[in-house]
Motif scaffolding. Structure first.
Motif, PDB file in Angstrom:
ATOM      1  N   GLY A 133      16.909  17.371  -4.822  1.00  0.00           N
ATOM      2  CA  GLY A 133      16.736  16.961  -6.213  1.00  0.00           C
ATOM      3  C   GLY A 133      15.374  17.381  -6.722  1.00  0.00           C
ATOM      4  O   GLY A 133      14.462  17.648  -5.946  1.00  0.00           O
ATOM      5  N   ASN A 134      15.240  17.439  -8.012  1.00  0.00           N
ATOM      6  CA  ASN A 134      14.018  17.936  -8.628  1.00  0.00           C
ATOM      7  C   ASN A 134      13.103  16.777  -9.046  1.00  0.00           C
ATOM      8  O   ASN A 134      12.831  16.590 -10.227  1.00  0.00           O
ATOM      9  CB  ASN A 134      14.357  18.828  -9.831  1.00  0.00           C
ATOM     10  N   TYR A 135      12.649  15.984  -8.067  1.00  0.00           N
ATOM     11  CA  TYR A 135      11.689  14.917  -8.318  1.00  0.00           C
ATOM     12  C   TYR A 135      10.396  15.296  -7.624  1.00  0.00           C
ATOM     13  O   TYR A 135      10.395  15.676  -6.457  1.00  0.00           O
ATOM     14  CB  TYR A 135      12.216  13.573  -7.804  1.00  0.00           C
ATOM     15  N   ASN A 136       9.279  15.184  -8.316  1.00  0.00           N
ATOM     16  CA  ASN A 136       8.008  15.713  -7.830  1.00  0.00           C
ATOM     17  C   ASN A 136       7.107  14.669  -7.167  1.00  0.00           C
ATOM     18  O   ASN A 136       6.337  14.998  -6.286  1.00  0.00           O
ATOM     19  CB  ASN A 136       7.263  16.370  -8.997  1.00  0.00           C
ATOM     20  N   THR A 137       7.188  13.421  -7.584  1.00  0.00           N
ATOM     21  CA  THR A 137       6.266  12.389  -7.091  1.00  0.00           C
ATOM     22  C   THR A 137       6.997  11.401  -6.185  1.00  0.00           C
ATOM     23  O   THR A 137       8.008  10.831  -6.568  1.00  0.00           O
ATOM     24  CB  THR A 137       5.613  11.641  -8.268  1.00  0.00           C
ATOM     25  N   ALA A 186       0.858  -1.183   0.000  1.00  0.00           N
ATOM     26  CA  ALA A 186       0.000   0.000   0.000  1.00  0.00           C
ATOM     27  C   ALA A 186       0.891   1.228   0.000  1.00  0.00           C
ATOM     28  O   ALA A 186       1.912   1.267   0.687  1.00  0.00           O
ATOM     29  CB  ALA A 186      -0.924   0.013   1.207  1.00  0.00           C
ATOM     30  N   TYR A 187       0.502   2.204  -0.798  1.00  0.00           N
ATOM     31  CA  TYR A 187       1.294   3.410  -0.943  1.00  0.00           C
ATOM     32  C   TYR A 187       0.414   4.643  -0.886  1.00  0.00           C
ATOM     33  O   TYR A 187      -0.728   4.623  -1.336  1.00  0.00           O
ATOM     34  CB  TYR A 187       1.996   3.443  -2.316  1.00  0.00           C
ATOM     35  N   ILE A 188       0.979   5.713  -0.389  1.00  0.00           N
ATOM     36  CA  ILE A 188       0.437   7.026  -0.568  1.00  0.00           C
ATOM     37  C   ILE A 188       1.342   7.656  -1.609  1.00  0.00           C
ATOM     38  O   ILE A 188       2.555   7.771  -1.398  1.00  0.00           O
ATOM     39  CB  ILE A 188       0.462   7.873   0.726  1.00  0.00           C
ATOM     40  N   GLU A 189       0.788   7.988  -2.759  1.00  0.00           N
ATOM     41  CA  GLU A 189       1.574   8.583  -3.838  1.00  0.00           C
ATOM     42  C   GLU A 189       1.301  10.080  -3.825  1.00  0.00           C
ATOM     43  O   GLU A 189       0.200  10.520  -4.125  1.00  0.00           O
ATOM     44  CB  GLU A 189       1.183   7.972  -5.180  1.00  0.00           C
ATOM     45  N   ILE A 190       2.307  10.869  -3.449  1.00  0.00           N
ATOM     46  CA  ILE A 190       2.112  12.303  -3.277  1.00  0.00           C
ATOM     47  C   ILE A 190       2.862  13.073  -4.359  1.00  0.00           C
ATOM     48  O   ILE A 190       4.062  12.890  -4.557  1.00  0.00           O
ATOM     49  CB  ILE A 190       2.590  12.766  -1.887  1.00  0.00           C
TER      50      ILE A 190
END
Length: 187
Positions: A164-168, A78-82
């Motif tokens: 770093g420039n990662y959004n998700t 299970a994940y919360i993808e933000i």
């Protein structure tokens, strides 16, 4: 296959699942996008549960998918993808507030999306998490401190920053099931 893929145009609504009416209540993946709601009657077993949330910027609004009600949901993962910043511009000067509906190991349960792949992140190198300490606030005038333990607890508010420039980012549940509270919003 997908039980409820909220990426479809009709996925941004409410889905009611009667988990006790199927053979053992076994399904594939359950993905709930921003604005979507899932109401489970009884119990439900899925392979992967992913609930999407968008935090926005400090002046923006947050939105998330919700598991509105369920007796119990069990899963392999299970994940919360933000999605942290709608502009997609991340750096270590920005902090984003969030909460989780189930326990997450803050040191081993965080990954970031790089293209179409999720890669594990290292606490302290790729991201930092701050938590509020009321006792510290009383003595020093400042209540935020870097995370002192390993676990992000349901319902507690945290701040998150990245290198770093990662959004998700995905926050993985550390237990194999949970019983959601009513209207368990994630952001």
């Amino acid at each position: 296959g997908e039980l409820f893929n909220a990426n479809e145009p009709t996925g941004n609504g409410t889905l009611t699942i009667n988990g006790t009416s199927k053979d053992a209540g076994n399904y594939g993946n359950l993905y709930v996008q921003n604005g979507g709601e899932v109401n489970v009657v009884g119990t439900l077993k899925v392979r992967d549960l992913v609930v999407e949330a968008s935090i926005g910027t400090a002046n923006g609004t947050a939105e998330s998918g919700q598991v509105v009600k369920a007796e119990r949901i069990t899963y392999a993962n299970a994940y919360i993808e933000i999605h942290m910043d709608p502009a997609g511009v991340m750096d270590d000067t920005k902090w984003y507030g969030f909460t989780v509906p189930f326990a997450v190991n803050a040191h081993t349960g965080v990954s970031r999306k790089e293209g179409d792949t999720y890669r594990n992140c290292t606490y302290g190198s790729h991201y930092m998490i701050a938590e509020y300490d009321a006792a510290k606030r009383l003595t020093s005038g400042r209540g935020w401190k870097y995370l002192s333990g390993n676990t992000l607890n349901p319902g507690q508010f945290y701040f998150f920053t990245v290198n770093g420039n990662y959004n998700t980012y995905r926050f993985k549940a550390s237990e194999a099931s949970y019983t959601p509270a009513a209207a368990a919003s994630l952001a």
